[in-house]
Design a protein around this motif. Sequence first.
Motif, PDB file in Angstrom:
ATOM      1  N   ASN A 111      -0.945   3.306 -47.627  1.00 29.86           N
ATOM      2  CA  ASN A 111      -0.841   4.204 -46.466  1.00 29.86           C
ATOM      3  C   ASN A 111      -1.308   5.623 -46.810  1.00 29.86           C
ATOM      4  OD1 ASN A 111       0.211   2.141 -44.893  1.00 29.86           O
ATOM      5  ND2 ASN A 111       2.335   2.659 -45.377  1.00 29.86           N
ATOM      6  N   SER A 112      -1.056   6.040 -48.049  1.00 31.57           N
ATOM      7  CA  SER A 112      -1.516   7.371 -48.484  1.00 31.57           C
ATOM      8  C   SER A 112      -3.038   7.440 -48.521  1.00 31.57           C
ATOM      9  CB  SER A 112      -0.939   7.699 -49.865  1.00 31.57           C
ATOM     10  OG  SER A 112       0.472   7.694 -49.845  1.00 31.57           O
ATOM     11  N   LYS A 156      -5.033   5.599 -46.752  1.00 34.14           N
ATOM     12  CA  LYS A 156      -5.508   5.567 -45.365  1.00 34.14           C
ATOM     13  C   LYS A 156      -5.438   6.960 -44.730  1.00 34.14           C
ATOM     14  CE  LYS A 156      -4.273   0.760 -44.403  1.00 34.14           C
ATOM     15  NZ  LYS A 156      -3.341  -0.139 -43.659  1.00 34.14           N
ATOM     16  N   SER A 157      -4.467   7.773 -45.207  1.00 36.67           N
ATOM     17  CA  SER A 157      -4.315   9.135 -44.673  1.00 36.67           C
ATOM     18  C   SER A 157      -5.257  10.127 -45.331  1.00 36.67           C
ATOM     19  CB  SER A 157      -2.868   9.610 -44.870  1.00 36.67           C
ATOM     20  OG  SER A 157      -1.966   8.734 -44.252  1.00 36.67           O
ATOM     21  N   GLY A 158      -6.054   9.659 -46.286  1.00 35.17           N
ATOM     22  CA  GLY A 158      -7.033  10.527 -46.928  1.00 35.17           C
ATOM     23  C   GLY A 158      -6.527  11.250 -48.154  1.00 35.17           C
ATOM     24  N   LEU A 159      -5.374  10.828 -48.702  1.00 32.38           N
ATOM     25  CA  LEU A 159      -4.830  11.471 -49.893  1.00 32.38           C
ATOM     26  C   LEU A 159      -5.511  10.939 -51.145  1.00 32.38           C
ATOM     27  CD1 LEU A 159      -0.992  11.453 -49.058  1.00 32.38           C
ATOM     28  CD2 LEU A 159      -2.653  13.260 -48.632  1.00 32.38           C
ATOM     29  N   VAL A 162      -9.405   2.006 -49.696  1.00 29.69           N
ATOM     30  CA  VAL A 162      -8.478   1.480 -48.682  1.00 29.69           C
ATOM     31  C   VAL A 162      -8.589  -0.039 -48.606  1.00 29.69           C
ATOM     32  CG1 VAL A 162      -7.865   1.505 -46.239  1.00 29.69           C
ATOM     33  CG2 VAL A 162      -8.541   3.632 -47.377  1.00 29.69           C
TER      34      VAL A 162
END
Length: 338
Positions: free
Chosen positions: A174-175, A177-180, A248
């Motif tokens: 999920n991180s 996917k959030s661009g982290l 991802v």
Amino acid sequence: MPNGYNMNLFILQITMIIILFGVVLWLIRLNRATRLEKRFSKYAVNVIKDEELSLFDKVHKIYNKIKKRVSKLLYKLKIFNDYSKKYEKYCDNTKIIREDAMDYISTKVLAGFAMMLLIVISDIFQYKNITSLQLVTTFLIGFYIPDLLLISKTKMRKRQIEKDMLKAIIIMNNSFKSGLSIMQAIYMVSNELDGPISEEFKKMYIDLSFGLNMETVFERFTKRIDTKEARYITTSLNVLNKTGGNIVQVFASVERNSFTRKKLQEELGALTASAKAIFQILVFIPVLLFLGIFILNPNYFTPLFTNPIGIMILFIIILIYILYIIVIKRVMKVKVMM
């Protein structure tokens, strides 16, 4: 008269064991209550400020002082310095107060002396002579008892990490996917989760913060954890770090495989639960029978310990019992190969 005296002595010993067991249980409950109070006190509206230390804290403080003094003495001996290096991998260096392997050796030495003291008190009650062989044997037993506890604690810790590894993979996915970045994803896992998995990711974050490269950090992580999920994460991130790619999609694949593997393990655990229960019952029945007969008639097994043929039979029985446990565990062990 001797039989009556032995029975009174036996009753006295059982009473002392029950009292000691009750004291240990009380101390464990007191320690748990103290930890919960410290954990939840910062969230309370009106925190009760009590500067006085509890009984358990006082005992723990005295024990720590004794342990530190013993550690200072053991540091002067080269044999203990070399021996303590075996336990450095069990030390958690992410804490503010760093753990020392020599403190664990001090605990083992103190446990050995405590076991010797118990045997001396027991022999004094029974008016028996105390032999040097008996003292050395009891000291060695007490010295290695903490190792059994450490092995058990390590296995429980590894099980907990395996249980929480899927959660860590989901958070990292999920991180991403959030661009982290990878470092930010590791930080997210260390903050979002609790327990051993959080400590391991915190170690990785500290290593990366101090400038270690990604490959070295994840290799050290894999060696500490030694699970398939950890190897998947390490291999994926090392390959992506060198060659590039869609992180991802890769982590989504790792998440699916981990979820499928965990689901299969849970199904296998449910299918083999009854067989494991039967195995545990069959393993403990001989021990319980031996203890029951020994309590009712202590002289029943005397020929097994005094007669050469009895000693040989006892050795064969123990050998067959150990082989039975090993064979049944091998037969019942099921691995998910994926």
